[in-house]
Structure formats: structure tokens, C-alpha cells
Design a protein around this motif. Structure first.
Motif, PDB file in Angstrom:
ATOM      1  N   THR A 181      12.454  22.012  37.428  1.00 39.12           N
ATOM      2  CA  THR A 181      12.044  21.793  38.815  1.00 39.12           C
ATOM      3  C   THR A 181      10.535  21.591  38.870  1.00 39.12           C
ATOM      4  O   THR A 181       9.806  21.974  37.951  1.00 39.12           O
ATOM      5  CB  THR A 181      12.450  22.974  39.708  1.00 39.12           C
ATOM      6  OG1 THR A 181      11.844  24.169  39.207  1.00 39.12           O
ATOM      7  CG2 THR A 181      13.955  23.145  39.730  1.00 39.12           C
ATOM      8  N   GLY A 182      10.094  21.027  39.960  1.00 38.10           N
ATOM      9  CA  GLY A 182       8.667  20.783  40.136  1.00 38.10           C
ATOM     10  C   GLY A 182       8.449  19.656  41.124  1.00 38.10           C
ATOM     11  O   GLY A 182       9.367  18.903  41.450  1.00 38.10           O
ATOM     12  N   GLU A 183       7.232  19.533  41.585  1.00 38.11           N
ATOM     13  CA  GLU A 183       6.900  18.500  42.553  1.00 38.11           C
ATOM     14  C   GLU A 183       6.984  17.115  41.928  1.00 38.11           C
ATOM     15  O   GLU A 183       6.990  16.965  40.692  1.00 38.11           O
ATOM     16  CB  GLU A 183       5.480  18.736  43.095  1.00 38.11           C
ATOM     17  CG  GLU A 183       5.321  20.043  43.850  1.00 38.11           C
ATOM     18  CD  GLU A 183       3.873  20.299  44.241  1.00 38.11           C
ATOM     19  OE1 GLU A 183       3.049  19.366  44.130  1.00 38.11           O
ATOM     20  OE2 GLU A 183       3.576  21.434  44.660  1.00 38.11           O
ATOM     21  N   ASN A 184       6.992  16.105  42.762  1.00 43.49           N
ATOM     22  CA  ASN A 184       6.961  14.731  42.268  1.00 43.49           C
ATOM     23  C   ASN A 184       5.698  14.490  41.457  1.00 43.49           C
ATOM     24  O   ASN A 184       4.605  14.924  41.845  1.00 43.49           O
ATOM     25  CB  ASN A 184       6.989  13.748  43.451  1.00 43.49           C
ATOM     26  CG  ASN A 184       8.386  13.528  43.973  1.00 43.49           C
ATOM     27  OD1 ASN A 184       9.341  13.453  43.213  1.00 43.49           O
ATOM     28  ND2 ASN A 184       8.528  13.440  45.287  1.00 43.49           N
ATOM     29  N   VAL A 424       0.481  19.737  53.528  1.00 42.15           N
ATOM     30  CA  VAL A 424       0.710  20.236  52.164  1.00 42.15           C
ATOM     31  C   VAL A 424      -0.516  20.969  51.654  1.00 42.15           C
ATOM     32  O   VAL A 424      -0.415  22.037  51.035  1.00 42.15           O
ATOM     33  CB  VAL A 424       1.084  19.067  51.223  1.00 42.15           C
ATOM     34  CG1 VAL A 424       1.075  19.536  49.770  1.00 42.15           C
ATOM     35  CG2 VAL A 424       2.465  18.510  51.580  1.00 42.15           C
ATOM     36  N   ASN A 425      -1.708  20.413  51.917  1.00 45.20           N
ATOM     37  CA  ASN A 425      -2.939  21.056  51.455  1.00 45.20           C
ATOM     38  C   ASN A 425      -3.209  22.356  52.198  1.00 45.20           C
ATOM     39  O   ASN A 425      -3.680  23.336  51.610  1.00 45.20           O
ATOM     40  CB  ASN A 425      -4.124  20.101  51.611  1.00 45.20           C
ATOM     41  CG  ASN A 425      -4.178  19.080  50.491  1.00 45.20           C
ATOM     42  OD1 ASN A 425      -4.568  19.393  49.371  1.00 45.20           O
ATOM     43  ND2 ASN A 425      -3.780  17.856  50.779  1.00 45.20           N
ATOM     44  N   GLY A 429       0.325  23.549  48.812  1.00 43.75           N
ATOM     45  CA  GLY A 429       1.432  22.946  48.080  1.00 43.75           C
ATOM     46  C   GLY A 429       2.790  23.542  48.363  1.00 43.75           C
ATOM     47  O   GLY A 429       3.773  23.176  47.709  1.00 43.75           O
ATOM     48  N   ASN A 430       2.877  24.474  49.308  1.00 45.66           N
ATOM     49  CA  ASN A 430       4.168  25.073  49.667  1.00 45.66           C
ATOM     50  C   ASN A 430       4.902  24.096  50.583  1.00 45.66           C
ATOM     51  O   ASN A 430       4.616  23.997  51.779  1.00 45.66           O
ATOM     52  CB  ASN A 430       3.959  26.414  50.373  1.00 45.66           C
ATOM     53  CG  ASN A 430       5.272  27.135  50.650  1.00 45.66           C
ATOM     54  OD1 ASN A 430       6.292  26.507  50.957  1.00 45.66           O
ATOM     55  ND2 ASN A 430       5.240  28.453  50.529  1.00 45.66           N
ATOM     56  N   SER A 441      12.886  18.590  57.766  1.00 47.52           N
ATOM     57  CA  SER A 441      13.513  19.378  56.703  1.00 47.52           C
ATOM     58  C   SER A 441      12.721  19.226  55.410  1.00 47.52           C
ATOM     59  O   SER A 441      11.971  18.257  55.229  1.00 47.52           O
ATOM     60  CB  SER A 441      14.960  18.919  56.482  1.00 47.52           C
ATOM     61  OG  SER A 441      14.979  17.634  55.879  1.00 47.52           O
ATOM     62  N   ARG A 442      12.902  20.171  54.515  1.00 51.15           N
ATOM     63  CA  ARG A 442      12.230  20.129  53.210  1.00 51.15           C
ATOM     64  C   ARG A 442      12.628  18.875  52.441  1.00 51.15           C
ATOM     65  O   ARG A 442      11.795  18.224  51.806  1.00 51.15           O
ATOM     66  CB  ARG A 442      12.585  21.389  52.411  1.00 51.15           C
ATOM     67  CG  ARG A 442      11.894  21.494  51.050  1.00 51.15           C
ATOM     68  CD  ARG A 442      12.415  22.711  50.304  1.00 51.15           C
ATOM     69  NE  ARG A 442      11.881  22.782  48.958  1.00 51.15           N
ATOM     70  CZ  ARG A 442      10.823  23.479  48.598  1.00 51.15           C
ATOM     71  NH1 ARG A 442      10.158  24.179  49.498  1.00 51.15           N
ATOM     72  NH2 ARG A 442      10.415  23.501  47.338  1.00 51.15           N
TER      73      ARG A 442
END
Length: 454
Positions: A181-184, A424-425, A429-430, A441-442
Motif C-alpha cells: 500500500t502507499g500513495e500514488n 492534502v498538505n 498527507g492524511n 469520499s477517500r
């Protein structure tokens, strides 16, 4: 006349003459020698399809040991030549011994012409099959090298990255399912490839599939394959990604984008380790190492009822979280230098360097697009550079660190991107917190960020 090249070795010149007369009308090229010591002088021995080899050459000797000696010599010089042994003294144990030493077949003197020709023709077909198999194996090996070749590397030595790579090393030698898992843009596929590269399956293929790009109607065909005529465009049998990855690693990226219906089909294949091609009822066993990746919060999706809990348990034996670039501050300049060298070479630029002010700009930026954004930023800077030094103005970064609408974004997309970057900032980053602030939505937030980063 059949396209075959045959060498006959026998100390009886009458036998040589008889075989030459028989075979010259059936095969393209016949060569005979009466002394096995002449084998070393035969030109291009490996080009022959068949060697007919007598088993006894000394007067009064009928043990067959001489023939076995020369059989070994021939197989050493030309491993793929088919050797048919000939003897006037038949014995089952001798025939078995010759076959164990690499002979293709065994015939007795005097021979039946028709049976002899059938034996030779069968041996030629066997020889051709072996050559084709060898070529296919060589091609397969080459294709695996090409498929597994990865031009990118995992660059960096930050503590968080080192911790991830340490976990990868521990897990790689096993066959457990891994969820990354992880951000783009954080490099989830690179981690998957590293798992494969350091595993016991590294000599086999690594097959990657972007699940988000496969439509629901083609899901089964793409992953499990189909038979000819299974649907309108199914003009031939086709293996799916599971079969293609058999023996190797199957990497399913963006697995959070699957519908519940396709999740059920995937779960069945993972549980049973078998697949059924579309249009068939035959189960095909598959042996794969499964690695999945997503930028979604799958546990939350389970709570929301849009991801199967049993599938999550199946794919999540080991969980690897790839850190965002903002948590890898020590790696930012290392990565920048790596991409600087890469693109100066690619675009034929003279030696470029980044000045101190530029380094400071790169270090203070939060990189919402992660390593992918840094890569694109460096490529753009190299292409547009005019001198030997990259200045802060050469790096075009998102306004995410210092959002101001006074300059006025020109399009709705720009406005949306600015708002997302700001949210996001603000939340470090959450994505869940940012999505709540934005009123979406997420998953919608993930999709929009992915669109802006591509």
C-alpha cells in the motif's frame, strides 16, 4: 526424398555399401566411414540428423563396449544428434544400456529395410522436435529476461525506506501473498519487482496487471483466458495472466478498484489455485506468487461494504507500506541526482548540476505526487534547461505548498487541483482527513489525485 543428413559408421564395407544404396534415394545427404577413429575428422558432426553406429569393430568381439564408447564420444561432440545403434548380436540388456547412454534407438542386423527406414524417419522427427524445444526454451529464457528487465531502481537510503527493504528481504524467500500500500507515485511496483527479483522465482516471469484498466466484462478473459469461440471476438484460444505467470509472480496493481462481483471471481482463483478459461469447464492449476497493490484504505472499504473481507485476508498475509517522498527527505536529493543523470544522458545535454538554492526548493516542497512527480519535474527541468546550472526557476512545482487564489486559476481542473493539494498538505498527507474536508469520499480523492499525476 526427405531432408535428412545421415552418417553411417561400420567397419564392414558391404554394410556401408548396402546402407548407402538404400538411403540415398530417401534422404538428402549420406556419408559413410569404416573406422570410428575418423569421427573426429567429420566436418560439422552436429549438423547430422542421424548417426547409424555399429556396436562392434574388432574381430571376434561382440560385447558392444566399443559402440558404447563411441556413442559417448559422439554425444559429447554433438549432444543433439540422434544415434541409432546397430549390431548382429542382439541382447536386451545391451539395448537398454545403449539407450541409457543416450542412443535414440537400436536395430539388429540383418535389418528389414522398411523397418529401418521407419526407425530412421522417426529418429529424424525426434531430432527436429528436440531442436524446436531447445529454440523455444532459449526464446522463453530471453523473453523472461526482457519481461523481468527493470530500467528503474529503488534509490535512497533513508531510514523509512531501509526499513521497508529489510521487510522485503525477509518476505521475498517465501511464497506468502503480499499487499503493498502507499500513495500514488511512491513506487509500489518497484517494491513488487524487488520481491520477485530476490525470490526463488526470480528466473521466472513477473507479470503485472493494472486492475483499474480492465473493464468488468473483460475481467475473466484477461485474468483467466478464454477458448476459441467463447465470445464474438474470441478467434483463438488464449491464456490469461494467471497462466502466463505460472511458476513466477503475478502482480495485481490497483486491486481496490475491483467491483464486488469481480472480487468474488478473483477470490475463488486465489483460494483454489486453479482457473477456468471462459468458454471451458476444465480447471487449470496455477502456481504463482501473488502480490497486490493499492493506494486505497482497504480496511475502511471493508467497513463501507465495497471490498470483501475474505479477499482482504487472502491477499494480506504480509503488508508492506511504502512511505511517501515527504517522509524520505534524505532521499530527495539522491533521487534528484539520479534522474538528473538519467535525463541528461537521454536528451544529450551537457553536464548539469543543481545549485544550492534549487536544492533548498526541492527539499522544502512536499511532493504530493511523490517520486513520480519528482521524476517528471527533473525531466522537464533538463529538457528546458539553457545553461549548465539548474536554478530554482527551472523547477516548475505545484503551488501546493503556498496556495494562493489571487493569481486566479484559469480552469476548473486547476482550481480543483489547487484545493486538493492544499487539503492534502494541511493534513500532512492524511487522505482520509483531506477527503472529509473536501466533502468527497477517500476513493474519489484517490482517483482525482491519480488523474492529476498522470
Amino acid at each position: 526424398m526427405q531432408d535428412g543428413k545421415i552418417l553411417v559408421i561400420d567397419d564392414n564395407k558391404s554394410v556401408l555399401s548396402a546402407l548407402e544404396i538404400l538411403l540415398q534415394f530417401e534422404f538428402r545427404y549420406i556419408e559413410t566411414i569404416s573406422n570410428p577413429n575418423q569421427i573426429s575428422s567429420v566436418q560439422n558432426l552436429s549438423d547430422f540428423d542421424i548417426v547409424l553406429l555399429d556396436m562392434n569393430f574388432s574381430a571376434g568381439v561382440n560385447t558392444g563396449n566399443e559402440g558404447l564408447f563411441w556413442l559417448k564420444d559422439i554425444k559429447k561432440r554433438a549432444p543433439y544428434v540422434s544415434v541409432i545403434m546397430m549390431t548382429a548380436y542382439g541382447a536386451v540388456d545391451l539395448a537398454v544400456k545403449a539407450l541409457k547412454e543416450g542412443a535414440t534407438d537400436f536395430i539388429l542386423k540383418p535389418w528389414n529395410n522398411e523397418k529401418l527406414l521407419i526407425t530412421i524417419k522417426s529418429a529424424i522427427l525426434l531430432r527436429k522436435s528436440k531442436k524446436e524445444i531447445t529454440k523455444l526454451k532459449e526464446k522463453e529464457s530471453h523473453l523472461k529476461q526482457v519481461i523481468n528487465q527493470d530500467s528503474n531502481s529503488i534509490i535512497g537510503n533513508s531510514k523509512v525506506l531501509t526499513s521497508v527493504l529489510s521487510l522485503v528481504q525477509k518476505v521475498a524467500k517465501t511464497d506468502v501473498n503480499v499487499l503493498i500500500t502507499g500513495e500514488n507515485g511512491t513506487g509500489k511496483e518497484l517494491i513488487a519487482r524487488e520481491l520477485h527479483r530476490t525470490s526463488s522465482r526470480k528466473e521466472e516471469v513477473f507479470i503485472g496487471v493494472d486492475m483499474g484498466s480492465i473493464s468488468e466484462t473483460l475481467f475473466e478473459s484477461e485474468l483467466f483466458g478464454h477458448t476459441k469461440g467463447a465470445f464474438t471476438d474470441a478467434k483463438e484460444n488464449r491464456a490469461g495472466k494467471f497462466e502466463a505467470a505460472n511458476g513466477g509472480t503475478l502482480f495485481l496493481d490497483e486491486i481496490g478498484n475491483l467491483s464486488l462481483q469481480t472480487q468474488a471471481k478473483l477470490l475463488s482463483a486465489i483460494q483454489n489455485r486453479t482457473i477456468v478459461r471462459v468458454g471451458s469447464n476444465k480447471s487449470i492449476p496455477v502456481d504463482i506468487r501473488l502480490i497486490c497493490a493499492t493506494n486505497c484504505n482497504l480496511p475502511q472499504m471493508v467497513v463501507d461494504g465495497i471490498f470483501r473481507e475474505d479477499l482482504l485476508y487472502r491477499i494480506n498475509t504480509i503488508h508492506v507500506e511504502v512511505p511517501p517522498l515527504r517522509e524520505r527527505e534524505k532521499d530527495i536529493l539522491i533521487l534528484a541526482d539520479f534522474y538528473l543523470n538519467k535525463y541528461t544522458t537521454k536528451y544529450g545535454k551537457s553536464a548539469l548540476r543543481i545549485n544550492n538554492a534549487s536544492e533548498e526548493k526541492l527539499l522544502t516542497y512536499t511532493w504530493p505526487g511523490n517520486v513520480r512527480e519528482l521524476q517528471h519535474t527533473m525531466e522537464r527541468a533538463v529538457i528546458l534547461s539553457e545553461g549548465n546550472v539548474l536554478k530554482p526557476s527551472d523547477f516548475i512545482l505545484s503551488a501546493g505548498n503556498n496556495i494562493s487564489f489571487e493569481s486566479g486559476p484559469e480552469t476548473l481542473d486547476e482550481m480543483e487541483k489547487l484545493m486538493i493539494d492544499k487539503a492534502v498538505n494541511q493534513h500532512n498527507g492524511n487522505y482520509s482527513a483531506a477527503a472529509i474536508q473536501l466533502g468527497i469520499s477517500r476513493q474519489t480523492l484517490y482517483n482525482k489525485i491519480k488523474k492529476f499525476n498522470n
